[in-house]
Design an enzyme around this catalytic site. Structure first.
Site, PDB file in Angstrom:
ATOM      1  N   HIS A  22     -28.303   8.530   0.907  1.00 10.62           N
ATOM      2  CA  HIS A  22     -29.073   8.639   2.156  1.00 10.62           C
ATOM      3  C   HIS A  22     -28.056   9.008   3.226  1.00 10.62           C
ATOM      4  O   HIS A  22     -27.505   8.158   3.913  1.00 10.62           O
ATOM      5  CB  HIS A  22     -29.757   7.311   2.480  1.00 10.62           C
ATOM      6  N   ARG A  27     -23.515   7.751   8.660  1.00  9.48           N
ATOM      7  CA  ARG A  27     -23.900   6.453   8.112  1.00  9.48           C
ATOM      8  C   ARG A  27     -22.716   5.772   7.437  1.00  9.48           C
ATOM      9  O   ARG A  27     -22.583   4.554   7.476  1.00  9.48           O
ATOM     10  CB  ARG A  27     -25.061   6.640   7.136  1.00  9.48           C
ATOM     11  N   ARG A  80     -39.786  12.860   5.085  1.00  8.47           N
ATOM     12  CA  ARG A  80     -39.511  13.929   6.049  1.00  8.47           C
ATOM     13  C   ARG A  80     -39.677  15.293   5.402  1.00  8.47           C
ATOM     14  O   ARG A  80     -40.219  16.234   6.012  1.00  8.47           O
ATOM     15  CB  ARG A  80     -38.084  13.778   6.590  1.00  8.47           C
ATOM     16  N   ASP A 132     -36.168  10.182   3.698  1.00  5.55           N
ATOM     17  CA  ASP A 132     -35.790  11.601   3.583  1.00  5.55           C
ATOM     18  C   ASP A 132     -36.867  12.368   2.815  1.00  5.55           C
ATOM     19  O   ASP A 132     -37.227  13.493   3.185  1.00  5.55           O
ATOM     20  CB  ASP A 132     -34.449  11.739   2.851  1.00  5.55           C
TER      21      ASP A 132
END
Length: 317
Positions: free
Chosen positions: A180, A93, A156, A153
């Site tokens: 993140h 990212r 998840r 996250d």
């Protein structure tokens, strides 16, 4: 529309790619707002999405949907930015910083020219860095600039723990904090399953073992890479997370969600946007929730913040 108040609530969505279109679809199905204006540099794509969504209105809660421009942001309660370059296979990212920072400087300037005074929600990666940039570019108070952070996250992690314990994931309370990205961390010390702490479960049953916890979190941290390898991009999960965050804001819920927020001394950190639990309501971020972290968790959170501060410096110097 909030059924309790019947007030008109407008969301301006900037970016009608995979994430933006999925978010718009989630909004329509859940009836979270009364107006949605879609803004995209590809005007035809925005128009096509607005038409397609509008054709589903006979099956959904009432919502006005149209393709517009930055002038429509003036009366928006929320501007949600999903525009930007996508993460490619093999990219982290943070690799997206330079190209997306340039895109954001232009977007935020155009939004603010409209007279917008609402709340920014940022979803584009690297989300923590770009949320910081949005705060700086906009000049708005930090409570009105929120990143999606580790909301996905954390979801998840809840899902995978639910699978492990064979329980509804909505009965799992767990947070991922930090960037993140690759330096995020699970907060095992504050994880509970149906009201029982993870620590109690492990003491009574001897499981999950540390190896099992490491495997579960590895699958959380690396989930985007696995999905990108298989289908090219992730969008449904983050769209649902954005819809949840939007509802918490517009419906004034005072819900605790793990978002990217500016720290001003909390957790011993200052001047960095990072994923932390925060109370979210109509004003944006009401307050940061300071969990009691273990020494190892605090060390990892600070290490993650250091990575983000260095990344922020590359675009804000």
């Amino acid at each position: 529309m909030n059924a309790m108040t019947k007030e008109v609530t407008r969301i301006a969505l900037i970016g009608s790619g995979f994430v933006g279109a999925s978010y718009a679809f989630a909004l329509l199905n859940q009836g979270i707002a009364s107006e949605l204006v879609i803004i995209d540099k590809n005007g035809q794509k925005a128009e096509g999405d607005a038409m397609d969504l509008s054709h589903g209105l006979p099956f959904a809660p009432s919502m006005r949907v149209w393709a517009g421009d930055y002038a429509d942001c003036k009366d928006a309660d929320l501007v949600v930015i999903t525009a930007g370059a996508n993460q490619a296979p093999g990219e982290t990212r943070l690799d997206l910083i330079d190209k997306n920072a340039r895109i954001f400087k232009s977007i935020v300037a155009d939004v603010m020219k409209s007279g917008f005074q609402g709340i920014f929600v940022v979803a584009t990666n690297p989300v923590d860095v770009l949320t910081y940039a949005t705060w700086k570019y906009s000049g708005l108070p930090a409570q009105q600039v929120i990143g999606s952070g580790t909301i996905l996250d954390s979801a998840r992690l809840k899902y995978l723990l639910g699978e492990y314990f064979q329980l509804d994931s909505r009965n799992v309370h767990a947070y991922v904090m930090g960037e993140h990205g690759d330096t995020e961390l699970p907060v095992w010390s504050n994880t509970s399953i149906g009201g029982r702490s993870l620590h109690d479960y492990r003491e009574q049953y001897g499981k999950p073992t540390q190896e099992e916890l490491d495997r579960i979190f590895g699958n959380v941290r690396d989930a985007a890479y696995h999905i990108i390898e298989r289908k090219g991009a992730t969008y449904y999960g983050i769209a649902m997370g954005l819809a949840r965050l939007t509802k918490a804001i517009l419906w004034n819920e005072n819900s605790i969600l793990s978002v990217s927020a500016l720290l001003t001394g909390q957790y011993g950190l200052d001047g960095v946007y990072i994923g932390v639990p925060a109370v979210i309501n109509r004003a944006g971020i009401r307050e940061i929730v300071e969990l009691k972290l273990s020494d190892d968790e605090m060390r990892k959170l600070h290490a993650s913040a250091d990575v983000l501060k260095k990344a922020i410096h590359t675009i804000m110097k």
